[in-house]
Design a protein around this motif. Structure first.
Motif, PDB file in Angstrom:
ATOM      1  N   ASP A  91      -5.848  -1.624  -8.864  1.00  0.00           N
ATOM      2  CA  ASP A  91      -4.571  -2.315  -8.635  1.00  0.00           C
ATOM      3  C   ASP A  91      -4.322  -3.418  -9.661  1.00  0.00           C
ATOM      4  O   ASP A  91      -3.187  -3.671 -10.069  1.00  0.00           O
ATOM      5  CB  ASP A  91      -4.464  -2.837  -7.205  1.00  0.00           C
ATOM      6  CG  ASP A  91      -5.577  -3.784  -6.808  1.00  0.00           C
ATOM      7  OD1 ASP A  91      -6.382  -4.170  -7.673  1.00  0.00           O
ATOM      8  OD2 ASP A  91      -5.653  -4.127  -5.616  1.00  0.00           O
ATOM      9  N   VAL A 132       5.821  -0.647 -11.009  1.00  0.00           N
ATOM     10  CA  VAL A 132       5.360  -0.892  -9.644  1.00  0.00           C
ATOM     11  C   VAL A 132       5.638   0.334  -8.778  1.00  0.00           C
ATOM     12  O   VAL A 132       4.858   0.649  -7.859  1.00  0.00           O
ATOM     13  CB  VAL A 132       5.991  -2.189  -9.061  1.00  0.00           C
ATOM     14  CG1 VAL A 132       7.373  -1.955  -8.471  1.00  0.00           C
ATOM     15  CG2 VAL A 132       5.071  -2.764  -7.974  1.00  0.00           C
ATOM     16  N   ALA A 140       2.819   2.650  -9.423  1.00  0.00           N
ATOM     17  CA  ALA A 140       1.639   2.185  -8.675  1.00  0.00           C
ATOM     18  C   ALA A 140       1.742   2.598  -7.211  1.00  0.00           C
ATOM     19  O   ALA A 140       0.773   3.076  -6.611  1.00  0.00           O
ATOM     20  CB  ALA A 140       1.503   0.672  -8.794  1.00  0.00           C
ATOM     21  N   TYR A 165       1.117  -4.389  -4.342  1.00  0.00           N
ATOM     22  CA  TYR A 165       2.197  -3.622  -4.964  1.00  0.00           C
ATOM     23  C   TYR A 165       3.523  -3.873  -4.241  1.00  0.00           C
ATOM     24  O   TYR A 165       4.562  -4.081  -4.860  1.00  0.00           O
ATOM     25  CB  TYR A 165       1.902  -2.118  -4.923  1.00  0.00           C
ATOM     26  CG  TYR A 165       0.705  -1.665  -5.725  1.00  0.00           C
ATOM     27  CD1 TYR A 165       0.140  -2.442  -6.725  1.00  0.00           C
ATOM     28  CD2 TYR A 165       0.139  -0.410  -5.494  1.00  0.00           C
ATOM     29  CE1 TYR A 165      -0.954  -2.010  -7.452  1.00  0.00           C
ATOM     30  CE2 TYR A 165      -0.949   0.044  -6.215  1.00  0.00           C
ATOM     31  CZ  TYR A 165      -1.502  -0.755  -7.195  1.00  0.00           C
ATOM     32  OH  TYR A 165      -2.581  -0.307  -7.911  1.00  0.00           O
TER      33      TYR A 165
END
Length: 465
Positions: free
Chosen positions: A303, A326, A329, A339
């Motif tokens: 992360d 993002v 992610a 996130y």
């Protein structure tokens, strides 16, 4: 590399034994050869072969104490403690001065969580052993099991007095010092140890770690330098040295040390990430971005890598790109609170308020209990006119932060908005009690409420009290 006679004989014994198993021929081995063969198989996890070797060994040497002690070790390994204990008692009757009998008795006690009794047996073993270092090391481990770090430390120090090269004991000594919060004393001990053993890269590395923990970064770097001079392939020392250079804002040198770790071994996502961070600090944005991308390529589940790229674009005010990363992610891990919080923050910056509210809601759902997350979420709910939802959220937040004036003022404002004046005054009173000056929250977030004469009079009255 040329093998010693001892190693050559050992390899011959092993080959001869394995040849015997393949041909079903029976060869003779002396008891010590058998012990080495059995222990080799135990160490390499080949338990079935170890048992076969033990059976053949006892057939050829039925009275060998050494082999019977190996048998005891195997029984203990298999948790057959009562059988092992019975065999040990028989061996004790024959050889009461054999230190290995006491060591194995201690091993059984340790397995039964009788660590004090184990220490007693190990102290008896000290009376008969030639290998004091090994026994002191075992005593130290038993004290660790009992969480008696002071006695453990002293035992490991005695071990090192007998065998200066015992690296596991050295690590354990430092561990005990650190656990006891005696980092300065640990450094003093290592200084004395280094005087006797100046070429111990482990000692220099541990000394560096301790200095780093005390924020003594220049001393830490010097220690890590010695560690890498002794062992130029000491990856851990280069990594720690790089971290210390970062702390001193010497980013070029930090990059050099992190890069050395990549030369020594496969690139780690941690090293790539830190190199990226250092380049960003130096203003090398193109290099920073390259290393951040390398980080997530190396470990897509890290992360910190995705967060680094996202935050990089946020700092550049490139919210479209930040949102793109993002979202990437979240496609990999849609339960990551970090996130979701960034997703919310970026959407808020882009005036996508409903998406931002959803992001904060998901962040909390997945474990983010930071006060600012609750407040950002509530302020968006209020902006969207969802007063009841905002109140419920604040009441939930108050369970985590029962003394937060920021929560209390917001609850007061929201209750005034839905004209529940009794609850509004209750929470306004709480807010004023907790932090009087913060009543400006009402003025900033609830201008309609602020204009009410009753609210201003209530605040003024509280001030006079």
């Amino acid at each position: 590399m040329q093998l010693s006679d001892e190693e050559e004989n050992y390899n011959l014994s092993l080959s001869k034994f394995e040849s015997m198993l393949k041909t079903n021929k029976v060869f003779f081995f002396d008891s010590e050869e058998f012990e080495e063969i059995i222990l080799h198989y135990l160490d390499t996890g080949k338990t079935a072969l170890a048992k076969k070797a033990l059976k053949l060994a006892l057939d050829q040497h039925p009275k060998s104490t050494g082999l019977k002690l190996v048998q005891v070790e195997m029984l203990i390994f298999e948790d057959k403690l009562e059988i092992a204990e019975k065999l040990l008692n028989e061996l004790y009757a024959i050889e009461p001065h054999n230190e290995e009998i006491y060591i194995q008795k201690a091993n059984i006690c340790s397995k039964r969580d009788q660590h004090e009794k184990a220490v007693e047996y190990l102290k008896m073993a000290l009376e008969f052993t030639d290998d004091y270092a090994d026994v002191y090391n075992l005593i130290g481990m038993e004290y660790l099991f009992m969480d008696n770090l002071e006695e453990a430390k002293d035992s490991f120090i005695k071990c090192l007095e007998e065998d200066l090269e015992d690296q596991s004991a050295l690590y354990n000594v430092v561990y005990c010092f650190e656990f006891l919060d005696k980092n300065t004393e640990a450094i003093e001990y290592l200084n004395n140890y280094i005087e006797k053993n100046p070429y111990s890269e482990i000692a220099w590395h541990q000394k560096g770690r301790l200095h780093y923990g005390l924020n003594q970064y220049e001393e830490a770097i010097r220690a890590f330098e010695y560690a890498t001079l002794i062992d130029e392939d000491f990856l851990g020392a280069y990594m720690e040295k790089a971290k210390a250079y970062e702390r001193l804002n010497q980013y070029d040198k930090a990059i050099e040390s992190y890069s050395r770790t990549i030369e020594l071994d496969d690139a780690t996502s941690y090293a790539l990430l830190r190199i990226g961070k250092c380049h960003e600090k130096l203003g090398n944005t193109a290099f920073a971005l390259k290393f951040y991308n390398d980080t997530v390529h190396e470990d897509p589940l890290l992360d910190k890598g995705w967060i680094a790229i996202t935050d990089f674009y946020v700092r550049q005010n490139n919210f479209q790109k930040a949102l793109f990363y993002v979202n990437k992610a979240l496609a990999i891990d849609n339960q990551n609170k970090l996130y979701w919080k960034r997703y919310a923050t970026i959407n808020k910056q882009m005036n996508f308020f409903e998406e931002a509210e959803f992001g904060y809601r998901k962040a909390v759902e997945f474990g983010d209990t930071e006060l600012d997350t609750w407040l950002f979420w509530v302020d968006l709910l209020q902006f969207l006119g969802e007063f009841d939802g905002a109140i419920l959220t604040l009441l939930q937040a108050s369970e985590f932060y029962p003394e937060s004036d920021e929560i209390e003022y917001r609850l007061a404002g929201l209750y005034f908005m839905i004209q529940d004046n009794a609850k509004a005054k209750f929470h306004l009173s709480n807010g004023l009690r907790l932090n009087f000056d913060n009543y400006v929250i009402i003025e900033d977030l609830f201008p309609i409420v602020w204009t009410k004469k009753t609210v201003q009079n209530y605040i003024a009255k509280h001030k006079r009290q």
